[in-house]
Design a protein around this motif. Structure first.
Motif, PDB file in Angstrom:
ATOM      1  N   PRO A 122      17.253   5.350  45.736  1.00 15.83           N
ATOM      2  CA  PRO A 122      16.396   5.860  44.651  1.00 15.83           C
ATOM      3  C   PRO A 122      16.643   5.167  43.314  1.00 15.83           C
ATOM      4  O   PRO A 122      15.709   4.982  42.517  1.00 15.83           O
ATOM      5  N   TYR A 123      17.876   4.751  43.058  1.00 16.86           N
ATOM      6  CA  TYR A 123      18.194   4.064  41.806  1.00 16.86           C
ATOM      7  C   TYR A 123      17.642   2.634  41.815  1.00 16.86           C
ATOM      8  O   TYR A 123      17.278   2.103  40.767  1.00 16.86           O
ATOM      9  N   VAL A 124      17.591   2.038  43.002  1.00 23.66           N
ATOM     10  CA  VAL A 124      16.963   0.719  43.130  1.00 23.66           C
ATOM     11  C   VAL A 124      15.474   0.818  42.821  1.00 23.66           C
ATOM     12  O   VAL A 124      14.915  -0.007  42.089  1.00 23.66           O
ATOM     13  N   VAL A 125      14.830   1.855  43.364  1.00 25.05           N
ATOM     14  CA  VAL A 125      13.402   2.059  43.108  1.00 25.05           C
ATOM     15  C   VAL A 125      13.145   2.214  41.608  1.00 25.05           C
ATOM     16  O   VAL A 125      12.213   1.624  41.057  1.00 25.05           O
ATOM     17  N   ALA A 126      14.003   2.974  40.954  1.00 26.76           N
ATOM     18  CA  ALA A 126      13.836   3.182  39.509  1.00 26.76           C
ATOM     19  C   ALA A 126      14.072   1.888  38.734  1.00 26.76           C
ATOM     20  O   ALA A 126      13.333   1.583  37.780  1.00 26.76           O
ATOM     21  N   ALA A 127      15.075   1.113  39.134  1.00 26.45           N
ATOM     22  CA  ALA A 127      15.351  -0.153  38.453  1.00 26.45           C
ATOM     23  C   ALA A 127      14.181  -1.115  38.606  1.00 26.45           C
ATOM     24  O   ALA A 127      13.781  -1.794  37.655  1.00 26.45           O
ATOM     25  N   GLU A 128      13.628  -1.172  39.809  1.00 25.88           N
ATOM     26  CA  GLU A 128      12.493  -2.065  40.051  1.00 25.88           C
ATOM     27  C   GLU A 128      11.255  -1.588  39.306  1.00 25.88           C
ATOM     28  O   GLU A 128      10.465  -2.404  38.818  1.00 25.88           O
ATOM     29  N   ALA A 129      11.080  -0.283  39.214  1.00 27.26           N
ATOM     30  CA  ALA A 129       9.939   0.255  38.455  1.00 27.26           C
ATOM     31  C   ALA A 129      10.055  -0.087  36.980  1.00 27.26           C
ATOM     32  O   ALA A 129       9.040  -0.228  36.281  1.00 27.26           O
ATOM     33  N   ALA A 130      11.294  -0.257  36.521  1.00 25.33           N
ATOM     34  CA  ALA A 130      11.526  -0.632  35.122  1.00 25.33           C
ATOM     35  C   ALA A 130      11.432  -2.139  34.906  1.00 25.33           C
ATOM     36  O   ALA A 130      11.664  -2.630  33.797  1.00 25.33           O
ATOM     37  N   GLY A 131      11.104  -2.863  35.967  1.00 24.41           N
ATOM     38  CA  GLY A 131      10.864  -4.299  35.835  1.00 24.41           C
ATOM     39  C   GLY A 131      12.045  -5.191  36.144  1.00 24.41           C
ATOM     40  O   GLY A 131      11.987  -6.402  35.912  1.00 24.41           O
ATOM     41  N   ARG A 132      13.119  -4.627  36.667  1.00 27.17           N
ATOM     42  CA  ARG A 132      14.291  -5.438  36.990  1.00 27.17           C
ATOM     43  C   ARG A 132      14.292  -5.810  38.473  1.00 27.17           C
ATOM     44  O   ARG A 132      13.854  -5.027  39.326  1.00 27.17           O
ATOM     45  N   ARG A 133      14.777  -6.988  38.767  1.00 24.53           N
ATOM     46  CA  ARG A 133      14.942  -7.426  40.155  1.00 24.53           C
ATOM     47  C   ARG A 133      16.363  -7.105  40.600  1.00 24.53           C
ATOM     48  O   ARG A 133      17.327  -7.412  39.889  1.00 24.53           O
ATOM     49  N   VAL A 134      16.490  -6.467  41.757  1.00 24.04           N
ATOM     50  CA  VAL A 134      17.797  -6.081  42.276  1.00 24.04           C
ATOM     51  C   VAL A 134      18.166  -7.015  43.424  1.00 24.04           C
ATOM     52  O   VAL A 134      17.442  -7.110  44.422  1.00 24.04           O
ATOM     53  N   LEU A 135      19.285  -7.700  43.298  1.00 22.88           N
ATOM     54  CA  LEU A 135      19.784  -8.545  44.371  1.00 22.88           C
ATOM     55  C   LEU A 135      20.706  -7.709  45.252  1.00 22.88           C
ATOM     56  O   LEU A 135      21.609  -7.034  44.745  1.00 22.88           O
ATOM     57  N   HIS A 136      20.486  -7.770  46.553  1.00 26.90           N
ATOM     58  CA  HIS A 136      21.151  -6.852  47.480  1.00 26.90           C
ATOM     59  C   HIS A 136      22.359  -7.500  48.149  1.00 26.90           C
ATOM     60  O   HIS A 136      22.242  -8.524  48.829  1.00 26.90           O
ATOM     61  N   LEU A 137      23.499  -6.849  47.963  1.00 26.94           N
ATOM     62  CA  LEU A 137      24.720  -7.190  48.691  1.00 26.94           C
ATOM     63  C   LEU A 137      25.193  -5.989  49.511  1.00 26.94           C
ATOM     64  O   LEU A 137      26.289  -5.999  50.050  1.00 26.94           O
ATOM     65  N   ASN A 138      24.369  -4.958  49.614  1.00 28.48           N
ATOM     66  CA  ASN A 138      24.819  -3.676  50.145  1.00 28.48           C
ATOM     67  C   ASN A 138      24.609  -3.489  51.637  1.00 28.48           C
ATOM     68  O   ASN A 138      25.371  -2.764  52.288  1.00 28.48           O
ATOM     69  N   ILE A 139      23.600  -4.099  52.219  1.00 30.65           N
ATOM     70  CA  ILE A 139      23.220  -3.742  53.579  1.00 30.65           C
ATOM     71  C   ILE A 139      23.219  -4.976  54.480  1.00 30.65           C
ATOM     72  O   ILE A 139      22.807  -6.067  54.057  1.00 30.65           O
ATOM     73  N   GLY A 140      23.667  -4.798  55.715  1.00 29.31           N
ATOM     74  CA  GLY A 140      23.736  -5.906  56.666  1.00 29.31           C
ATOM     75  C   GLY A 140      22.399  -6.217  57.306  1.00 29.31           C
ATOM     76  O   GLY A 140      22.279  -6.167  58.542  1.00 29.31           O
ATOM     77  N   GLN A 141      21.418  -6.519  56.473  1.00 29.09           N
ATOM     78  CA  GLN A 141      20.080  -6.882  56.950  1.00 29.09           C
ATOM     79  C   GLN A 141      19.865  -8.369  56.697  1.00 29.09           C
ATOM     80  O   GLN A 141      19.511  -8.775  55.597  1.00 29.09           O
TER      81      GLN A 141
END
Length: 400
Positions: free
Chosen positions: A20-39
Motif C-alpha cells: 500500500p505504501y508503494v501504491v501511495a508513493a507511485e501515486a505521488a509521482g515517485r518511481r519505486v525500485l524493487h529489491l523486496n520480492i523474488g520476482q
C-alpha cells in the motif's frame, strides 16, 4: 466474533506488506525500485505459452488430484537427468512450492510440535508451520560464519521429544548459502538417527555460482522414509505466476495423507501443469548456464554497490538470488517507511524486505534487510545507490 488464534499469531509477510505504501508513493509521482520480492525479470521460456496456446481439449477439465501425467512424467525425467530415480507415484503436483510446504506441515505436525530451521529463514515458513499449531525452533547462524549451521554440535542439542523435522532451503533464501555434500549427509544422518523428517526446499537448485553439478536430498536413498522435497518451476524458469510445484517423497504413508488434502482441494491447475511440463521437456544445460550467469552479474552489481555504503555488512551469496545485509541504522523497518513516505532522489526511491521477519528469535534482524537481485544490473546499481542515499538521509533526520 472470534477468529483463529493460530492465524492471528502469524505475521504479515515482510516481503509484501509494504505494497500500500508503494501504491501511495507511485501515486505521488515517485518511481519505486524493487529489491523486496523474488520476482525475476528473466524472460519465461516460450515453451510454456506455446503449450497452453496449443492445448487441444474442448473442455478444460479437472486434473487428477495427484497431477496430470504429462507433468508428473516430466518432473520424474528431470530428476533422472541428474541421477535421482523416482516413480511417478512419488510426486504430487501442487500450487507452487508454497502448497507443497503447507501440505507437508499439515501431514506431520500436531499442536506444540517443533521444526528446526536455520535463521534467518523464508518468512512464510513461520506461517505454514504456525497455522498447524507447530512452531519453529531456530538454529542460529551469522553472516560472519557464512550462515553455516549443519553441524552435529549446533543441531543435536535443539532436538527434543516434540521435534518432528529439520527444514532446509538449499540454496538458501534469504542467505544464499549452499550446503556441501558433507553437510547434506550430516543432516540426513541426524534425521535418520532421531527419526525425523528432513524437508528440503530446493526451488533454487540450479542457481549455484560455483557451477557444481545439480544435487538433491533425494540422492540419499538410504533415508527414503525421512526425506521430503519441495520443488517449483517459479525460479527455475522465471514463471512465478504459474504456481506449479511438486511435493516429492518415497514415504508412502506421507503421500497417502497428502492425497487427502490434494483431493480436498480437487487439483492443481490443469493448464499450468501442461505448460510446466513443456518447460521441463525443453530444458537445456545452455539455458541453465545462461540464467546462472545472468544472476551472477546481478549479484556482482549488488555486492559492489553495497561495498560503497559506509557501515553496511554483508556476505557474498553462493546461490539463489538474495543478499542479507546489516545496515548502519536503528531499525530497518522504520527506514523502509521513511524511504517510501519521505525520501526521493530524482523522483526515485527504493524498497527491500526488512530482516526482522526472517527470524524467530525476538529482536534479531532489526537492522538487517534482504535484497532480491532479480532485475538488470544497471537498475540494481541505481537501487543500491538509492539505498545508500536513503540511509544517509534517514540517519541525518534521526539526529534531528
Amino acid at each position: 466474533m472470534k477468529f483463529s488464534s493460530k492465524c492471528e499469531a502469524c505475521s504479515l509477510s515482510p516481503i509484501r506488506k509494504f505494497h500500500p505504501y508503494v501504491v501511495a508513493a507511485e501515486a505521488a509521482g515517485r518511481r519505486v525500485l524493487h529489491l523486496n520480492i523474488g520476482q525475476p525479470d528473466v524472460e519465461t521460456p516460450r515453451a510454456f505459452f506455446d503449450a497452453i496456446r496449443d492445448f487441444g481439449e474442448q473442455v478444460l477439465a479437472y486434473a487428477p488430484s495427484a497431477g496430470v501425467d504429462v507433468y508428473l512424467e516430466a518432473v520424474r525425467d528431470y530428476y533422472a537427468g541428474f541421477g535421482v530415480r523416482l516413480a511417478k507415484e512419488d510426486i504430487l503436483a501442487t500450487f507452487g512450492g508454497s502448497e507443497a510446504l503447507q501440505i507437508t506441515m499439515a501431514c506431520i505436525l500436531d499442536e506444540g510440535d517443533e521444526i528446526l530451521v536455520a535463521e534467518p529463514f523464508y518468512p512464510n515458513y513461520d506461517t505454514f508451520i504456525g497455522v498447524t499449531g507447530g512452531r519453529i525452533r531456530p538454529i542460529p547462524t551469522s553472516a560472519g560464519e557464512g550462515y553455516r549451521y549443519a553441524s552435529r554440535e549446533r543441531i543435536e542439542p535443539l532436538i527434543n521429544a516434540r521435534t518432528k523435522a529439520i527444514l532446509v532451503t538449499n540454496p538458501g533464501n534469504p542467505t544464499g548459502a549452499v550446503l556441501t555434500h558433507a553437510e547434506q549427509r550430516l543432516l540426513v544422518d541426524l534425521c535418520r538417527e532421531h527419526d525425523l523428517f528432513l524437508i528440503s526446499d530446493e526451488v533454487y537448485r540450479e542457481i549455484v555460482y560455483s557451477g557444481e553439478a545439480l544435487s538433491s536430498m533425494l540422492e540419499f536413498e538410504d533415508a527414503a522414509e525421512n526425506i521430503i522435497v519441495v520443488d517449483s518451476i517459479s525460479k527455475r524458469f522465471s514463471s512465478c505466476g504459474a504456481r506449479v510445484g511438486a511435493l516429492i517423497s518415497r514415504n508412502k504413508k506421507l503421500l497417502e495423507l497428502a492425497m487427502k488434502i490434494c483431493q480436498g482441494r480437487l487439483c492443481a491447475a490443469t493448464l499450468d501443469q501442461v505448460g510446466a511440463a513443456a518447460l521441463y521437456r525443453t530444458l537445456t544445460p545452455e539455458y541453465l548456464a545462461a540464467v546462472r550467469a545472468e544472476y551472477g552479474r546481478r549479484k556482482d552489481a549488488v555486492v559492489q554497490g553495497l561495498a560503497k555504503i559506509p557501515g553496511v555488512v554483508h556476505s557474498s551469496p553462493e546461490g539463489a538470488f538474495y543478499v542479507m545485509a546489516t545496515l548502519p541504522v536503528d531499525d530497518a523497518e522504520k527506514l523502509q517507511y521513511f524511504l517510501l513516505e519521505k525520501f526521493q532522489d530524482r523522483g526515485e526511491t527504493v524498497m527491500y524486505a526488512p530482516g526482522e521477519g526472517f527470524y524467530a528469535t525476538p529482536g534479531k534482524g532489526r537492522n538487517e534487510i534482504r535484497i532480491a537481485y532479480v532485475t538488470n544490473p544497471a537498475e540494481l546499481t541505481r537501487a543500491i545507490e538509492l539505498l545508500g542515499l536513503g540511509i544517509a538521509a534517514y540517519n541525518q533526520q534521526q539526529k534531528g
